[in-house]
Design a protein around this motif. Structure first.
Motif, PDB file in Angstrom:
ATOM      1  N   ARG A   1      -2.472   4.239  -3.949  1.00 62.81           N
ATOM      2  CA  ARG A   1      -2.602   5.419  -4.746  1.00 62.81           C
ATOM      3  C   ARG A   1      -3.652   6.304  -4.153  1.00 62.81           C
ATOM      4  O   ARG A   1      -3.477   7.362  -4.207  1.00 62.81           O
TER       5      ARG A   1
ATOM      6  N   ILE B   1       0.848  -1.064   0.131  1.00 63.47           N
ATOM      7  CA  ILE B   1       0.069   0.013  -0.059  1.00 63.47           C
ATOM      8  C   ILE B   1       0.888   1.197   0.028  1.00 63.47           C
ATOM      9  O   ILE B   1       0.516   2.087  -0.652  1.00 63.47           O
TER      10      ILE B   1
ATOM     11  N   GLN C   1     -11.450  10.863 -16.113  1.00 63.21           N
ATOM     12  CA  GLN C   1     -11.812  11.964 -17.544  1.00 63.21           C
ATOM     13  C   GLN C   1     -12.544  11.269 -18.397  1.00 63.21           C
ATOM     14  O   GLN C   1     -13.184  12.206 -18.896  1.00 63.21           O
TER      15      GLN C   1
ATOM     16  N   TYR D   1       3.608  10.200  -9.691  1.00 59.77           N
ATOM     17  CA  TYR D   1       3.034  10.662 -10.974  1.00 59.77           C
ATOM     18  C   TYR D   1       2.798  12.235 -11.020  1.00 59.77           C
ATOM     19  O   TYR D   1       3.085  12.693 -11.985  1.00 59.77           O
TER      20      TYR D   1
ATOM     21  N   ASN E   1      -8.363   9.818  -8.033  1.00 57.59           N
ATOM     22  CA  ASN E   1      -7.554  10.528  -8.753  1.00 57.59           C
ATOM     23  C   ASN E   1      -8.186  11.196  -9.937  1.00 57.59           C
ATOM     24  O   ASN E   1      -8.609  10.892 -10.942  1.00 57.59           O
TER      25      ASN E   1
ATOM     26  N   GLY F   1       1.948   2.046  -3.378  1.00 50.37           N
ATOM     27  CA  GLY F   1       1.116   2.782  -4.085  1.00 50.37           C
ATOM     28  C   GLY F   1       0.882   4.110  -3.776  1.00 50.37           C
ATOM     29  O   GLY F   1       0.917   4.859  -4.749  1.00 50.37           O
ATOM     30  N   ARG F   2       1.075   4.396  -2.610  1.00 54.48           N
ATOM     31  CA  ARG F   2       0.995   5.927  -2.222  1.00 54.48           C
ATOM     32  C   ARG F   2       2.378   6.644  -3.083  1.00 54.48           C
ATOM     33  O   ARG F   2       2.039   7.594  -3.454  1.00 54.48           O
ATOM     34  N   GLY F   3       3.489   5.998  -2.914  1.00 57.12           N
ATOM     35  CA  GLY F   3       4.542   6.610  -3.747  1.00 57.12           C
ATOM     36  C   GLY F   3       4.282   6.692  -5.008  1.00 57.12           C
ATOM     37  O   GLY F   3       4.646   7.780  -5.711  1.00 57.12           O
ATOM     38  N   GLU F   4       3.679   5.721  -5.753  1.00 56.69           N
ATOM     39  CA  GLU F   4       3.250   5.745  -7.215  1.00 56.69           C
ATOM     40  C   GLU F   4       2.536   7.137  -7.397  1.00 56.69           C
ATOM     41  O   GLU F   4       2.862   7.864  -8.694  1.00 56.69           O
ATOM     42  N   ALA F   5       1.705   7.395  -6.507  1.00 55.09           N
ATOM     43  CA  ALA F   5       0.698   8.675  -6.667  1.00 55.09           C
ATOM     44  C   ALA F   5       1.548   9.747  -6.658  1.00 55.09           C
ATOM     45  O   ALA F   5       1.505  10.822  -7.474  1.00 55.09           O
TER      46      ALA F   5
ATOM     47  N   LEU G   1      -7.050  13.107 -12.290  1.00 57.43           N
ATOM     48  CA  LEU G   1      -6.429  12.912 -13.439  1.00 57.43           C
ATOM     49  C   LEU G   1      -6.124  11.790 -14.270  1.00 57.43           C
ATOM     50  O   LEU G   1      -5.872  11.500 -15.489  1.00 57.43           O
ATOM     51  N   SER G   2      -6.883  10.411 -13.631  1.00 57.39           N
ATOM     52  CA  SER G   2      -6.786   9.189 -14.124  1.00 57.39           C
ATOM     53  C   SER G   2      -7.799   9.206 -15.341  1.00 57.39           C
ATOM     54  O   SER G   2      -8.682  10.094 -15.552  1.00 57.39           O
TER      55      SER G   2
ATOM     56  N   PRO H   1      -7.277  18.907 -16.605  1.00 53.50           N
ATOM     57  CA  PRO H   1      -8.118  18.028 -17.667  1.00 53.50           C
ATOM     58  C   PRO H   1      -8.600  18.944 -18.700  1.00 53.50           C
ATOM     59  O   PRO H   1      -9.078  19.844 -18.376  1.00 53.50           O
TER      60      PRO H   1
ATOM     61  N   LEU I   1     -13.998  18.185 -12.440  1.00 56.22           N
ATOM     62  CA  LEU I   1     -12.439  17.759 -12.273  1.00 56.22           C
ATOM     63  C   LEU I   1     -11.678  19.099 -12.249  1.00 56.22           C
ATOM     64  O   LEU I   1     -10.869  18.950 -11.250  1.00 56.22           O
TER      65      LEU I   1
END
Lengths: 248, 248
Positions: free
Chosen positions: B38, A34, B188, A44, B181, A37-41, B183-184, A248, B232
């Motif tokens: 994430r 988990i 979107q 990003y 997210n 996953g936080r790191g991935e976000a 921006l995912s 977006p 968004l």
């Protein structure tokens, strides 16, 4: 699952696969997955590339490692699963010790992580039978090696909890943290925080140690002096800037 | 591990425990654990509370569900582990069907998730033996029930991949996504995106359906008309604003 090398998310998918394998081998824990996953976000948001403030932190960290009389690299389940060879390489170049330190500690898990590091070329791995304690810390992370983290003047760690970072700083150590969340307590309490993905940051740090090796003590001291708060602010500005561009 | 109720991170720690249990039971997958991480990071940036734009999206989603002639709630491993009772409750209130839909599908896993929903009170769960396919989608997520997602006019989903969201929209369906997210690709591509944590959003959505039930078709249509892109953008501004306040 086999990930084709030309997949646009190849690196990210391979990391997940390494962590999944780490979990099956009893190296990584659910909490570590988990946390990844936080790191991935955050990665990003950072742009999945080493940002300028992170490069400055890496330079200061390299100088700090070269100035250290006893640097120790703290290894947890995630870093052992993701990049054991990078850890061993940095330890060799920086003349640092490697020590296993776990929040969810079991002797078996510590032993497995030490074995992974030895397979990756480590001669010695501390922390499997810790005989000392970090004061003012109740978690299992308090258990450390007497001639490792306990006596170290500089500790490098990645993907860490804030409590231990704080306790290490209180012991008078310089703490270098690799953490993707610039707002985490670890990031904010460490002496030098490299806000970057660990497998990108480690080779850059190793290179930088090699590059700075010839410098005088005075030159290194100048490079090692570092305003961590200002650097974290710069990282946050980087993220905010990117977010405004990503609209977006 | 038992988490004391007064722990400041009680809710977050309980969620991790539910996912860990889900993993042990073969309901959640490694990828789902990382995806949850994430989500945690984005929730942290949002402020771990339902933001104003999310409340507006929830209102539009509730009206859309009430206008639907055949709404379906798509359930995956994470939502089944985290909030089966909330899903069942919303399905009852919104007169929607429940269908299991998985990226890493196995018949056994689909069956286990259906069993969890039935334990939580669901009378029928579709998608265990899917007999139809979403066109232009290669992943296992293409496999759907003919009298479920395949025929639905409105599909509600959470923690989803962008490809299926896109394919469902291309089939002419209204897609309501719950995704942290903004921006995912899912966020979107969906018709209405609720950028909020799923266990916070579901009860609010259920309440809102109950509240709007008495309205006329014309009134509901007005509430259901929704500019997802603008919403968004508002969520991103909310995050950017918070980040600037959080500066270390």
């Amino acid at each position: 699952m086999s990930v084709p090398r030309d997949h646009p998310r190849y690196h990210s998918l391979m990391q997940r696969e390494k962590l999944a394998r780490g979990y099956e081998q009893g190296i990584t824990v659910i909490e570590g997955l988990i946390a990844h996953g936080r790191g991935e976000a955050f990665d990003y948001l950072i742009g999945e590339a080493t940002a300028e403030p992170a490069k400055r932190a890496i330079r200061a960290a390299a100088a700090t490692l070269l100035l250290a009389s006893m640097p120790v690299i703290s290894v947890n389940g995630n870093t052992a699963a993701l990049c054991p060879a990078q850890l061993v390489h940095l330890a060799r170049v920086a003349n640092a010790k490697l020590e296993v330190n776990l929040f969810y500690r079991s002797r078996e898990r510590a032993r497995r992580i030490a074995a992974v590091l030895k397979q990756a070329g480590a001669e010695e791995v501390l922390g499997v039978e810790p005989e000392a304690e970090i004061p003012n810390l109740s978690s299992e992370r308090r258990l450390v090696a007497k001639r490792g983290i306990y006596s170290a003047d500089v500790v490098l760690l990645a993907i860490e909890d804030g409590d231990r970072t704080e306790a290490l700083v209180e012991m008078g150590k310089r703490v270098i943290a690799i953490d993707l969340n610039p707002l985490s307590r670890t990031a904010q309490r460490a002496s030098i925080t490299i806000v970057d993905e660990v497998t990108r940051a480690l080779p850059l740090l190793t290179q930088e140690v090699e590059k700075l090796r010839g410098l005088s003590k005075a030159q290194l001291e100048e490079l090692a002096s570092f305003d961590n708060r200002a650097n974290l602010k710069a990282m946050l500005r980087h993220i905010t800037q990117r977010l405004s561009e990503l609209e977006p």
